[in-house]
Design an enzyme around this catalytic site. Structure first.
Site, PDB file in Angstrom:
ATOM      1  N   ARG A   1      -1.831  -8.597  -2.317  1.00 36.62           N
ATOM      2  CA  ARG A   1      -2.957  -9.261  -2.995  1.00 36.62           C
ATOM      3  C   ARG A   1      -2.971  -8.908  -4.464  1.00 36.62           C
ATOM      4  NH1 ARG A   1      -7.846  -7.508   0.614  1.00 36.62           N
ATOM      5  NH2 ARG A   1      -6.683  -5.655   0.138  1.00 36.62           N
TER       6      ARG A   1
ATOM      7  N   HIS B   1       5.208   1.123  19.504  1.00 32.29           N
ATOM      8  CA  HIS B   1       4.170   1.513  18.535  1.00 32.29           C
ATOM      9  C   HIS B   1       4.229   3.023  18.256  1.00 32.29           C
ATOM     10  CE1 HIS B   1      -0.018   0.333  16.842  1.00 32.29           C
ATOM     11  NE2 HIS B   1       0.545   1.285  16.111  1.00 32.29           N
TER      12      HIS B   1
ATOM     13  N   GLY C   1       0.856  -1.194   0.000  1.00 34.67           N
ATOM     14  CA  GLY C   1       0.000   0.000   0.000  1.00 34.67           C
ATOM     15  C   GLY C   1       0.888   1.239   0.000  1.00 34.67           C
ATOM     16  N   ARG C   2       0.319   2.326   0.513  1.00 34.17           N
ATOM     17  CA  ARG C   2       1.061   3.602   0.489  1.00 34.17           C
ATOM     18  C   ARG C   2       2.392   3.494   1.227  1.00 34.17           C
ATOM     19  NH1 ARG C   2      -4.121   4.865   1.722  1.00 34.17           N
ATOM     20  NH2 ARG C   2      -5.228   6.438   0.518  1.00 34.17           N
ATOM     21  N   ILE C   3       2.363   2.896   2.427  1.00 30.40           N
ATOM     22  CA  ILE C   3       3.595   2.850   3.230  1.00 30.40           C
ATOM     23  C   ILE C   3       4.599   1.887   2.594  1.00 30.40           C
ATOM     24  CG2 ILE C   3       4.545   2.323   5.523  1.00 30.40           C
ATOM     25  CD1 ILE C   3       1.740   3.146   6.663  1.00 30.40           C
TER      26      ILE C   3
ATOM     27  N   ILE D   1       6.059  -3.213  11.223  1.00 28.15           N
ATOM     28  CA  ILE D   1       5.453  -1.928  11.614  1.00 28.15           C
ATOM     29  C   ILE D   1       3.961  -1.921  11.290  1.00 28.15           C
ATOM     30  CG2 ILE D   1       7.559  -0.547  11.463  1.00 28.15           C
ATOM     31  CD1 ILE D   1       6.617   0.392   8.670  1.00 28.15           C
ATOM     32  N   ALA D   2       3.353  -3.122  11.160  1.00 25.73           N
ATOM     33  CA  ALA D   2       1.943  -3.182  10.747  1.00 25.73           C
ATOM     34  C   ALA D   2       1.027  -3.212  11.973  1.00 25.73           C
ATOM     35  CB  ALA D   2       1.727  -4.367   9.829  1.00 25.73           C
ATOM     36  N   ARG D   3       0.661  -4.391  12.429  1.00 26.37           N
ATOM     37  CA  ARG D   3      -0.190  -4.554  13.611  1.00 26.37           C
ATOM     38  C   ARG D   3       0.188  -5.841  14.305  1.00 26.37           C
ATOM     39  NH1 ARG D   3      -1.691  -0.305  13.743  1.00 26.37           N
ATOM     40  NH2 ARG D   3      -3.754   0.622  13.845  1.00 26.37           N
TER      41      ARG D   3
ATOM     42  N   GLU E   1      -0.133  -5.925  22.749  1.00 32.26           N
ATOM     43  CA  GLU E   1       0.564  -4.742  23.267  1.00 32.26           C
ATOM     44  C   GLU E   1      -0.380  -3.909  24.145  1.00 32.26           C
ATOM     45  OE1 GLU E   1       1.484  -3.136  19.259  1.00 32.26           O
ATOM     46  OE2 GLU E   1       0.233  -1.395  19.800  1.00 32.26           O
TER      47      GLU E   1
HETATM   48  C1  GLV Z   1      -1.006   3.250  13.746  1.00 34.93           C
HETATM   49  O1  GLV Z   1      -0.653   2.153  14.035  1.00 34.93           O
HETATM   50  C2  GLV Z   1      -2.032   3.548  12.779  1.00 34.93           C
HETATM   51  O2  GLV Z   1      -2.720   2.627  12.329  1.00 34.93           O
HETATM   52  O3  GLV Z   1      -2.186   4.722  12.446  1.00 34.93           O
END
Ligand code: GLV
Length: 341
Positions: free
Chosen positions: A178, A287, A155-157, A238-240, A269
């Site tokens: 995907r 986070h 995606g964007r990131i 760095i996702a979830r 977390e």
């Molecule tokens: C941070 O984790 C966000 O989803 O903005």
């Protein structure tokens, strides 16, 4: 009488003041997530709420808060919100994409470099007073420049990370998503190439995970996937929390099946798996990937823009009367035959 809105976490005074021009604002001034019962109680009679990724908006909460018309999050991830349940009740949902892309990619890149070059480990060694001499292989890590960057979730990131890797560090970029990007976008990302998940795991020197959390990405990276990675590879997340099986990752790091990791998000977390805390070859941060001062302010203002557009009424500032800029369920609410705000 002004409509009542709730700000569920401590945010910036400028954002509260903006909302106070149109709303009766009940703001949480403690830097803590309200327990669910307290959130429900504070939401009684409220038509809107500004949240972060920490509050859970689910069907029982919606049933208990029938006045609610808009849920506006200052996070980009929205796995904490039951969007279908919101749509069915005609509740607008918005998130905060775009404004945090570059800041989050900067941080992901910093974490990846810290893991590859063993910065956390070396700093702790120095602070412990253990540095007595220069050593030919003291904290020798893996190179970032010229290596292969694996991006999971384009995606964007993911694209912002790929751009940094390809154009700034001469990295070969492989990605799995995907859907494949159009050829011109791949070319603009230095020739990024779509590969299967298995190939991504096998080819990456540095794997960065930026795929959103959902039931279909739960433990997407577990023991079997880690087992396909190079023993010299790093993994940056760095996702979830929940996309990676933290216990399996700790075992792979402990046994040297991968070289190092850097994690900004964790299962359960703010608790962190004890096995991760005990390992030297993992960088751990709380986070904070989007946490530059300017970006956090922009995220909160974007959530406020959405609230004002959704509920601000005529003359409610530049957003009122406009569609909420980053709504997630505008079409679905219509499909449920609910009144569009
Ligand atoms: C941070 O984790 C966000 O989803 O903005």
């Amino acid at each position: 009488m002004k409509p009542r809105v709730v700000i569920a976490r401590r945010v910036f005074p400028a954002v509260i003041e903006r909302l106070q021009t149109r709303f009766d604002v009940d703001a949480n001034d403690a830097d803590e997530v309200w327990p669910q019962a307290q959130l429900i109680q504070r939401l009684q009679g409220a038509t809107g709420v500004l949240i972060t990724s920490g509050e859970r908006i689910d069907a029982p909460l919606l049933a208990a808060c029938p006045a609610l018309r808009a849920v506006c999050s200052m996070a980009v991830g929205h796995d904490n919100i039951d969007i279908a349940a919101c749509s069915a009740r005609g509740v607008l949902v918005s998130n905060a994409p775009g404004v945090l892309t570059e800041t989050t990619a900067d941080f992901g890149f910093a974490l990846m470099m810290a893991a590859a070059r063993r910065i956390g480990e070396a700093e702790r060694f120095l602070r412990r007073g253990e540095w007595s001499r220069w050593g030919v292989d003291l904290f020798a890590g893996g190179d970032v420049h010229g290596s292969t960057l694996g991006v999971l979730g384009m995606g964007r990131i993911g694209q912002a990370l790929a751009r940094r890797g390809a154009l700034g560090f001469g990295m070969a970029v492989r990605y799995h998503n995907r859907s494949r990007l159009p050829a011109d976008m791949e070319a603009a990302l230095g020739g990024a190439r779509w590969v299967s998940l298995n190939d991504l795991l096998r080819q990456a020197d540095h794997l960065v995970i930026v795929v959103p959390y959902s039931p279909s990405t739960h433990h997407l990276i577990g023991e079997a996937e880690l087992g396909q990675m190079k023993s010299t590879a790093t993994l940056t997340h760095i996702a979830r929390g929940g996309v990676v099986d933290d216990a399996a990752l700790a075992a792979a790091l402990r046994e040297g099946r991968i070289a190092a990791a850097a994690l900004d998000v964790f299962e359960g977390e703010p608790a962190v798996h004890a096995d991760l805390l005990a390992l030297p070859n993992v960088v751990l941060t709380p986070h904070m990937a989007s946490a530059s001062a300017a970006t956090r302010l922009a995220m909160a203002h974007l959530a406020a823009d959405n609230l004002l557009a959704a509920l601000g009424g005529p003359g409610g500032g530049s957003q009122a009367g406009q569609p909420p800029p980053t709504a997630l369920n505008a079409a679905e609410r219509v499909a449920h035959g609910k009144q569009v705000i």
